[in-house]
Design an enzyme around this catalytic site. Structure first.
Site, short mmCIF file in Angstrom:
data_model
loop_
_atom_site.label_atom_id
_atom_site.label_comp_id
_atom_site.label_asym_id
_atom_site.label_seq_id
_atom_site.Cartn_x
_atom_site.Cartn_y
_atom_site.Cartn_z
N GLY A 198 0.82 -1.20 0.00
CA GLY A 198 0.00 0.00 0.00
C GLY A 198 0.86 1.25 0.00
N GLY A 231 1.45 5.39 1.21
CA GLY A 231 1.33 6.05 2.50
C GLY A 231 2.52 5.78 3.42
N HIS A 232 3.48 4.95 2.93
CA HIS A 232 4.66 4.59 3.73
C HIS A 232 5.94 5.16 3.14
CE1 HIS A 232 1.86 1.89 5.55
NE2 HIS A 232 1.77 1.10 4.50
N LYS A 256 5.79 -7.35 3.04
CA LYS A 256 5.44 -7.10 4.43
C LYS A 256 4.25 -7.99 4.79
CE LYS A 256 4.79 -2.55 4.15
NZ LYS A 256 4.73 -2.50 2.67
N HIS A 313 -0.50 1.52 9.62
CA HIS A 313 -1.73 1.83 8.88
C HIS A 313 -2.76 2.49 9.79
CE1 HIS A 313 0.15 -1.64 6.91
NE2 HIS A 313 -0.14 -0.98 5.82
#
Lengths: 230, 332
Positions: B54, B56-57, B105, B220
């Protein structure tokens, strides 16, 4: 059983009829499936179904499939481009159905090959999703459908492919409606626990539409049974 | 009310990838349809390395594409796995004929989609190995049937060590073994003073009181193990270090690799305070920080928080860590 008898083959245009009937059924019930998922799940299933069908339309236009295998490949690639857990699982399920066309060449697979492919697809979904019968997932309609299909074909050599698929359809719909009585242990609805009681699992409902569409693709009616989803 | 610097939130990820690639024209190239970032010049005759997950990291994962680290990164929507089809495209792009290691991950969606992509890559005779990163100590429940520990900042270590080994010509099995060894030895603990806010949302993912700290928070916006009273930088560092020392059974004379990681809304001065405190605490215990990274490498949008990752370090790992690397987010 003897697959070579005409009554046990699937019609020449089966791949096309199956996929287009399923497309119609899923688009026509996307609202209801999404609603079931909002009541007992994470609410994204309706969107995922619509996205998959949008991808399917794009693939059909780009690939112009003619053989059974090509129709099912357009379908499985469409689902693999969808998020959530249901997208990849349906994708891998349809990938196994596509493989049933490997031996068939330009013809449709026999009902025996199609049955084996459904069983292989079930095994793949269970290998990735780790769901058992009764966990309130797509397996709850698929497993009884495969069992009913095999039983119908083995019970009587006179049973036709269409008759056997009708038996599978009945078992799949019964399996899906029975998920309303269970509490989810795997998949999307397991996060809401008891709140899933009384609500049909949308994955099992969609899987019943798959079996229904196979029947409708085989009997030439081209119409799946969707009225029971609510 | 939190405002974000975005256009249409739907376009956030593709536009950000485009910006990254435009900013590093000598290092990166973009395959926009599948949101796949590759090296500008594809490597030949080496094991391919692909990672993703995903968004956002950032800078994870695309910021670590380049010589000595990843060949390919694939981006999902914010906090959502890329689809199997995206991962398939990424895995194929990473293949240079010697197989592909997928660094993943440990989250259900990521694992599912990478496994499926690996299986389908087999149709094209591409051999794949998955290295799961599951370093988050806060999610170590010991439940064999559970989802296991989450993957967090140790991903950087695994990507770096595997990248160096692949660049040096190691085989598929060797690169995977190096990654798995690092993943099995590294552990991370995190805390947050405030949660991140989704782009376009007004409110953060969870609210904390002025005197509260979320301990064991995920990347998250997952809630942590619990809330503890706020304290100063030395105290916060100790909160993270104690469970790590216990888990890793660090003894006098041990050598470690440490990552002091900001979670997106932490400024460098704060991170240096934590690094200082970590050095002093470990020095008192006779443990040497042989190598370290201090910065924001694996983030959670604009979460104000930190994580500490520790891994006992051996000579081979030191050599792999020191090997040259040239990526947007890590270069030496």
């Amino acid at each position: 059983m003897n697959d070579q008898t005409p009554s046990r083959t699937l019609p020449a245009g089966f791949g096309r009829a199956f996929v287009l009937t399923l497309r119609e059924a899923l688009v026509g019930s996307a609202d209801e499936l999404g609603d079931l998922d909002r009541r007992a799940g994470d609410g994204d299933f309706g969107t995922n179904v619509r996205t998959a069908m949008k991808h399917l339309d794009r693939n059909l236009e780009a690939d112009e499939p003619s053989r059974y295998r090509e129709w099912l490949t357009a379908l499985y690639m469409a689902w693999l481009g969808v998020g959530g857990t249901s997208g990849p699982l349906f994708g891998m399920f349809f990938r196994d159905l596509a493989k049933a066309g490997e031996e068939a060449g330009t013809a449709a697979p026999t009902i025996a090959q199609f049955t084996d492919a459904l069983a292989a697809g079930q095994a793949t979904v269970q290998r990735y999703g780790e769901a058992k019968v009764g966990d309130k997932t797509m397996i709850d309609s698929l497993d009884p459908a495969v069992t009913a299909l095999r039983a119908a074909l083995e019970a009587d050599a006179e049973t036709t492919a269409v008759e056997a698929l009708f038996a599978a359809e009945d078992a799949a719909v019964a399996g899906a409606t029975a998920t309303a009585q269970t509490i989810a242990r795997r998949g999307r609805a397991s996060y809401v626990g008891d709140a899933s009681q009384g609500v049909i699992d949308p994955g099992s409902a969609a899987m019943a539409l798959v079996i229904s569409s196979a029947r409708a693709g085989a009997d030439g009616s081209g119409v799946a049974n969707i009225g029971w989803i609510a | 009310m939190r405002r974000s610097i975005v256009n249409d939130p739907e376009d956030l990820v593709p536009e950000a990838l485009e910006g990254l690639v435009l900013s590093h024209p000598l290092l990166l190239a973009l395959e926009a349809e599948h949101r796949v970032v590759t090296r500008r010049h594809r490597a030949t005759d080496k094991v391919g390395l692909v990672s993703g997950g995903g968004s956002g990291h950032e800078p994870l994962h695309a910021g670590f594409v380049g010589t000595g680290m990843l060949d390919v990164a694939v981006a999902g929507a914010v906090f959502a796995s890329p689809t199997a089809l995206q991962v398939l495209a990424a895995t194929k792009a990473a293949d240079a004929g010697r197989g592909v290691v997928q660094i993943v991950k440990n989250y259900t969606g990521d694992v599912l989609n990478f496994r499926i992509a690996g299986e389908i890559s087999g149709d094209d005779a591409i051999e794949t190995e998955i290295v799961l990163v599951d370093d988050d100590l806060a999610t170590d429940t010991g439940d064999a049937d559970g989802p296991g520990r989450r993957g967090t900042a140790a991903t950087v270590i695994v990507e770096k060590l595997c990248g160096a080994a692949a660049e040096a010509g190691a085989s598929l099995a060797e690169v995977a073994a190096i990654g798995r060894r690092a993943a099995s030895r590294a552990r991370t603990m995190s805390l947050a003073l405030s949660a991140g806010t989704h782009p376009g949302d007004a409110e953060p993912q969870f609210a904390l009181g002025d005197d509260e700290v979320e301990l064991g928070v995920g990347i998250h916006g997952e809630r942590g193990r619990g809330r503890v009273p706020f304290r100063d930088a030395d105290g916060l560092t100790e909160l993270l270090l104690e469970p790590l020392r216990e888990e890793l059974e660090l003894h006098r004379g041990d050598q470690v690799l440490a990552i002091v990681n900001g979670l997106g809304g932490t400024y460098p001065l704060e991170l240096n305070l934590v690094a200082r405190s970590l050095h002093h605490h470990l020095a008192d215990a006779g443990v040497a920080i042989e190598r370290s990274l201090v910065g924001s490498y694996v983030t959670s949008l604009d979460m104000h928080g930190i994580s500490i990752t520790l891994m006992p370090l051996d000579d081979e790992q030191s050599r792999l860590w020191d090997a040259p690397v040239r990526t947007p987010a890590l270069t030496w």
